[in-house]
Design a protein around this motif. Structure first.
Motif, PDB file in Angstrom:
ATOM      1  N   ILE A 173      44.407  40.732  53.789  1.00 31.90           N
ATOM      2  CA  ILE A 173      45.099  40.829  52.498  1.00 31.90           C
ATOM      3  C   ILE A 173      45.205  39.457  51.834  1.00 31.90           C
ATOM      4  CG2 ILE A 173      47.348  41.311  51.421  1.00 31.90           C
ATOM      5  CD1 ILE A 173      47.764  43.493  53.478  1.00 31.90           C
ATOM      6  N   GLU A 174      45.297  38.419  52.674  1.00 31.86           N
ATOM      7  CA  GLU A 174      45.515  37.045  52.233  1.00 31.86           C
ATOM      8  C   GLU A 174      46.824  36.984  51.436  1.00 31.86           C
ATOM      9  OE1 GLU A 174      41.725  36.055  50.355  1.00 31.86           O
ATOM     10  OE2 GLU A 174      41.222  34.927  52.178  1.00 31.86           O
ATOM     11  N   LYS A 175      46.778  36.474  50.213  1.00 34.26           N
ATOM     12  CA  LYS A 175      48.006  36.295  49.441  1.00 34.26           C
ATOM     13  C   LYS A 175      48.154  37.357  48.357  1.00 34.26           C
ATOM     14  CE  LYS A 175      47.805  31.358  50.416  1.00 34.26           C
ATOM     15  NZ  LYS A 175      47.848  29.989  49.909  1.00 34.26           N
ATOM     16  N   ASN A 176      47.530  38.512  48.579  1.00 28.92           N
ATOM     17  CA  ASN A 176      47.452  39.540  47.537  1.00 28.92           C
ATOM     18  C   ASN A 176      48.350  40.743  47.799  1.00 28.92           C
ATOM     19  OD1 ASN A 176      45.302  38.104  46.132  1.00 28.92           O
ATOM     20  ND2 ASN A 176      44.006  38.705  47.850  1.00 28.92           N
ATOM     21  N   LEU A 177      49.507  40.514  48.396  1.00 29.28           N
ATOM     22  CA  LEU A 177      50.424  41.601  48.726  1.00 29.28           C
ATOM     23  C   LEU A 177      50.824  42.399  47.484  1.00 29.28           C
ATOM     24  CD1 LEU A 177      52.108  42.917  51.024  1.00 29.28           C
ATOM     25  CD2 LEU A 177      53.941  41.319  50.437  1.00 29.28           C
ATOM     26  N   SER A 178      50.970  41.738  46.358  1.00 33.04           N
ATOM     27  CA  SER A 178      51.420  42.411  45.134  1.00 33.04           C
ATOM     28  C   SER A 178      50.438  43.475  44.656  1.00 33.04           C
ATOM     29  CB  SER A 178      51.654  41.392  44.013  1.00 33.04           C
ATOM     30  OG  SER A 178      50.468  40.690  43.725  1.00 33.04           O
ATOM     31  N   TRP A 179      49.173  43.420  45.134  1.00 33.06           N
ATOM     32  CA  TRP A 179      48.196  44.434  44.734  1.00 33.06           C
ATOM     33  C   TRP A 179      48.606  45.825  45.170  1.00 33.06           C
ATOM     34  CZ3 TRP A 179      42.507  42.378  45.549  1.00 33.06           C
ATOM     35  CH2 TRP A 179      42.353  41.193  44.844  1.00 33.06           C
ATOM     36  N   GLY A 180      49.459  45.916  46.203  1.00 35.51           N
ATOM     37  CA  GLY A 180      49.907  47.214  46.695  1.00 35.51           C
ATOM     38  C   GLY A 180      50.698  47.992  45.672  1.00 35.51           C
ATOM     39  N   ILE A 181      51.212  47.298  44.668  1.00 34.30           N
ATOM     40  CA  ILE A 181      51.975  47.951  43.610  1.00 34.30           C
ATOM     41  C   ILE A 181      51.335  47.741  42.242  1.00 34.30           C
ATOM     42  CG2 ILE A 181      54.181  47.959  42.354  1.00 34.30           C
ATOM     43  CD1 ILE A 181      55.589  47.393  44.927  1.00 34.30           C
ATOM     44  N   PHE A 182      50.803  46.550  42.017  1.00 28.68           N
ATOM     45  CA  PHE A 182      50.410  46.168  40.663  1.00 28.68           C
ATOM     46  C   PHE A 182      48.917  46.184  40.370  1.00 28.68           C
ATOM     47  CE2 PHE A 182      54.584  44.198  41.303  1.00 28.68           C
ATOM     48  CZ  PHE A 182      55.250  44.642  40.174  1.00 28.68           C
ATOM     49  N   SER A 183      48.055  46.444  41.360  1.00 32.37           N
ATOM     50  CA  SER A 183      46.616  46.433  41.063  1.00 32.37           C
ATOM     51  C   SER A 183      46.239  47.648  40.219  1.00 32.37           C
ATOM     52  CB  SER A 183      45.793  46.429  42.349  1.00 32.37           C
ATOM     53  OG  SER A 183      45.808  47.711  42.949  1.00 32.37           O
ATOM     54  N   ASP A 184      45.199  47.487  39.404  1.00 29.92           N
ATOM     55  CA  ASP A 184      44.721  48.600  38.573  1.00 29.92           C
ATOM     56  C   ASP A 184      44.312  49.773  39.444  1.00 29.92           C
ATOM     57  OD1 ASP A 184      45.131  47.144  36.293  1.00 29.92           O
ATOM     58  OD2 ASP A 184      43.063  46.461  36.112  1.00 29.92           O
ATOM     59  N   TYR A 185      43.708  49.481  40.600  1.00 26.90           N
ATOM     60  CA  TYR A 185      43.256  50.553  41.491  1.00 26.90           C
ATOM     61  C   TYR A 185      44.430  51.423  41.930  1.00 26.90           C
ATOM     62  CZ  TYR A 185      41.957  52.968  45.737  1.00 26.90           C
ATOM     63  OH  TYR A 185      41.794  53.934  46.690  1.00 26.90           O
ATOM     64  N   VAL A 186      45.508  50.798  42.378  1.00 24.55           N
ATOM     65  CA  VAL A 186      46.674  51.560  42.851  1.00 24.55           C
ATOM     66  C   VAL A 186      47.292  52.348  41.702  1.00 24.55           C
ATOM     67  CG1 VAL A 186      49.063  51.309  43.638  1.00 24.55           C
ATOM     68  CG2 VAL A 186      47.226  50.178  44.878  1.00 24.55           C
ATOM     69  N   GLN A 187      47.419  51.710  40.544  1.00 19.31           N
ATOM     70  CA  GLN A 187      48.065  52.390  39.418  1.00 19.31           C
ATOM     71  C   GLN A 187      47.230  53.561  38.910  1.00 19.31           C
ATOM     72  OE1 GLN A 187      50.262  50.102  36.567  1.00 19.31           O
ATOM     73  NE2 GLN A 187      50.162  48.262  37.800  1.00 19.31           N
ATOM     74  N   ASN A 188      45.909  53.462  39.020  1.00 22.53           N
ATOM     75  CA  ASN A 188      45.047  54.558  38.555  1.00 22.53           C
ATOM     76  C   ASN A 188      44.860  55.644  39.612  1.00 22.53           C
ATOM     77  OD1 ASN A 188      44.654  53.277  36.103  1.00 22.53           O
ATOM     78  ND2 ASN A 188      42.843  52.180  36.802  1.00 22.53           N
ATOM     79  N   ALA A 189      44.717  55.224  40.867  1.00 19.80           N
ATOM     80  CA  ALA A 189      44.385  56.180  41.928  1.00 19.80           C
ATOM     81  C   ALA A 189      45.600  56.909  42.487  1.00 19.80           C
ATOM     82  CB  ALA A 189      43.641  55.464  43.062  1.00 19.80           C
ATOM     83  N   PHE A 190      46.772  56.282  42.391  1.00 22.11           N
ATOM     84  CA  PHE A 190      47.947  56.875  43.032  1.00 22.11           C
ATOM     85  C   PHE A 190      49.087  57.106  42.041  1.00 22.11           C
ATOM     86  CE2 PHE A 190      45.757  54.434  46.377  1.00 22.11           C
ATOM     87  CZ  PHE A 190      45.524  55.445  47.281  1.00 22.11           C
ATOM     88  N   ALA A 191      48.746  57.443  40.822  1.00 22.59           N
ATOM     89  CA  ALA A 191      49.785  57.706  39.825  1.00 22.59           C
ATOM     90  C   ALA A 191      50.659  58.875  40.285  1.00 22.59           C
ATOM     91  CB  ALA A 191      49.142  58.035  38.481  1.00 22.59           C
ATOM     92  N   ASP A 192      51.969  58.713  40.090  1.00 28.59           N
ATOM     93  CA  ASP A 192      52.941  59.771  40.414  1.00 28.59           C
ATOM     94  C   ASP A 192      52.897  60.189  41.885  1.00 28.59           C
ATOM     95  OD1 ASP A 192      53.742  59.902  37.733  1.00 28.59           O
ATOM     96  OD2 ASP A 192      52.049  61.214  37.273  1.00 28.59           O
ATOM     97  N   ASP A 193      52.578  59.259  42.770  1.00 27.52           N
ATOM     98  CA  ASP A 193      52.560  59.622  44.190  1.00 27.52           C
ATOM     99  C   ASP A 193      53.886  59.262  44.841  1.00 27.52           C
ATOM    100  OD1 ASP A 193      52.551  56.915  44.557  1.00 27.52           O
ATOM    101  OD2 ASP A 193      50.904  56.894  45.981  1.00 27.52           O
ATOM    102  N   GLU A 194      53.869  59.188  46.170  1.00 25.36           N
ATOM    103  CA  GLU A 194      55.125  58.998  46.889  1.00 25.36           C
ATOM    104  C   GLU A 194      55.649  57.557  46.868  1.00 25.36           C
ATOM    105  OE1 GLU A 194      51.939  58.864  50.229  1.00 25.36           O
ATOM    106  OE2 GLU A 194      52.111  59.381  48.108  1.00 25.36           O
ATOM    107  N   LEU A 195      54.840  56.618  46.382  1.00 26.21           N
ATOM    108  CA  LEU A 195      55.304  55.235  46.314  1.00 26.21           C
ATOM    109  C   LEU A 195      56.081  55.039  45.015  1.00 26.21           C
ATOM    110  CD1 LEU A 195      55.240  52.432  47.648  1.00 26.21           C
ATOM    111  CD2 LEU A 195      53.179  51.939  46.350  1.00 26.21           C
ATOM    112  N   HIS A 196      57.407  55.056  45.119  1.00 24.04           N
ATOM    113  CA  HIS A 196      58.244  55.003  43.922  1.00 24.04           C
ATOM    114  C   HIS A 196      59.130  53.764  43.917  1.00 24.04           C
ATOM    115  CE1 HIS A 196      61.067  56.787  46.800  1.00 24.04           C
ATOM    116  NE2 HIS A 196      60.181  57.750  46.982  1.00 24.04           N
ATOM    117  N   ILE A 197      58.595  52.638  44.408  1.00 17.79           N
ATOM    118  CA  ILE A 197      59.383  51.416  44.522  1.00 17.79           C
ATOM    119  C   ILE A 197      59.826  50.896  43.158  1.00 17.79           C
ATOM    120  CG2 ILE A 197      59.220  48.966  45.153  1.00 17.79           C
ATOM    121  CD1 ILE A 197      57.617  49.856  47.595  1.00 17.79           C
ATOM    122  N   LYS A 198      58.942  50.963  42.171  1.00 21.97           N
ATOM    123  CA  LYS A 198      59.302  50.448  40.838  1.00 21.97           C
ATOM    124  C   LYS A 198      60.535  51.161  40.290  1.00 21.97           C
ATOM    125  CE  LYS A 198      54.743  49.052  39.179  1.00 21.97           C
ATOM    126  NZ  LYS A 198      53.713  49.298  38.152  1.00 21.97           N
TER     127      LYS A 198
END
Length: 203
Positions: A111-136
């Protein structure tokens, strides 16, 4: 028939993702070739390009997925504990994430220093919209409930996660500026200080 074709395509995509993840987490990524990823997945090299543009794309997708998995684990752990205070809940999640990364350094190295991608990457926001990750949403709701108000809660979240990801990478991998267990109290104080910028006088 159509569903069978789609299922086969998904299986090939997942095989390629698993193959790349296995290779990326056990080897220097720069030495891994697309041919190796395809061979390890049991598909032809040309099949790789049906799903991914290049090695960087599959790497970025995997980083986003793995970071998201780590956040999901922390979220579930928080839900299983009776922690109601806003700051304490955020610190609990950060600590859970750090313990997981300390336990599995190969994942952190990937992952290196890219932990924020788990919430903020375009891939996550497009692929997992309205899923169980509701941290925001949880962050915003818990902040309001405990009388914290931020001009832009997502920016505050991003600052905290990016700070945790980048500084704890150095702390866990290189013991710089301190080994992680010695570094955490300083980090938690800094996170609380950021969160308190949103504290209102309401009770």
């Amino acid at each position: 028939m159509k569903s069978k074709i789609l299922e086969n395509k998904k299986q090939k995509e997942n095989k390629l993702l698993k193959s790349a993840f296995d290779l990326f987490t056990t080897r220097d990524i720069d030495t891994v070739t697309i041919s190796e990823i395809a061979r390890h997945a049991g598909v032809a090299k040309g099949t790789f390009y049906l799903y991914f543009k290049d090695k960087d794309q599959i790497r970025n997708i995997l980083i986003s997925r793995e970071s998201r998995r780590i956040f999901l684990n922390a979220q579930k752990a928080l839900e299983e504990n009776d922690i109601r205070g806003f700051e304490d809940a955020i610190i609990f999640m950060i600590n859970h994430i750090l313990m997981e990364l300390k336990k599995n350094r190969s994942i952190l190295a990937f992952i290196e220093k890219n932990l924020s991608w788990g919430i903020f990457s375009d891939y996550v926001q497009n692929a997992f919209a309205d899923d169980e990750l509701h941290i925001k949403n949880d962050f915003i709701q818990l902040a309001k409930k405990n009388h914290y108000q931020f001009k832009d809660p997502e920016v505050v979240m991003y600052i905290i996660i990016d700070m945790v990801g980048s500084t704890c990478y150095s702390s866990i991998i290189n013991n710089k500026p301190l080994p992680i267990d010695q570094y955490k109290p300083y980090l938690f104080d800094a996170v609380r200080a950021i969160l308190r910028t949103g504290k209102t006088n309401e009770e």
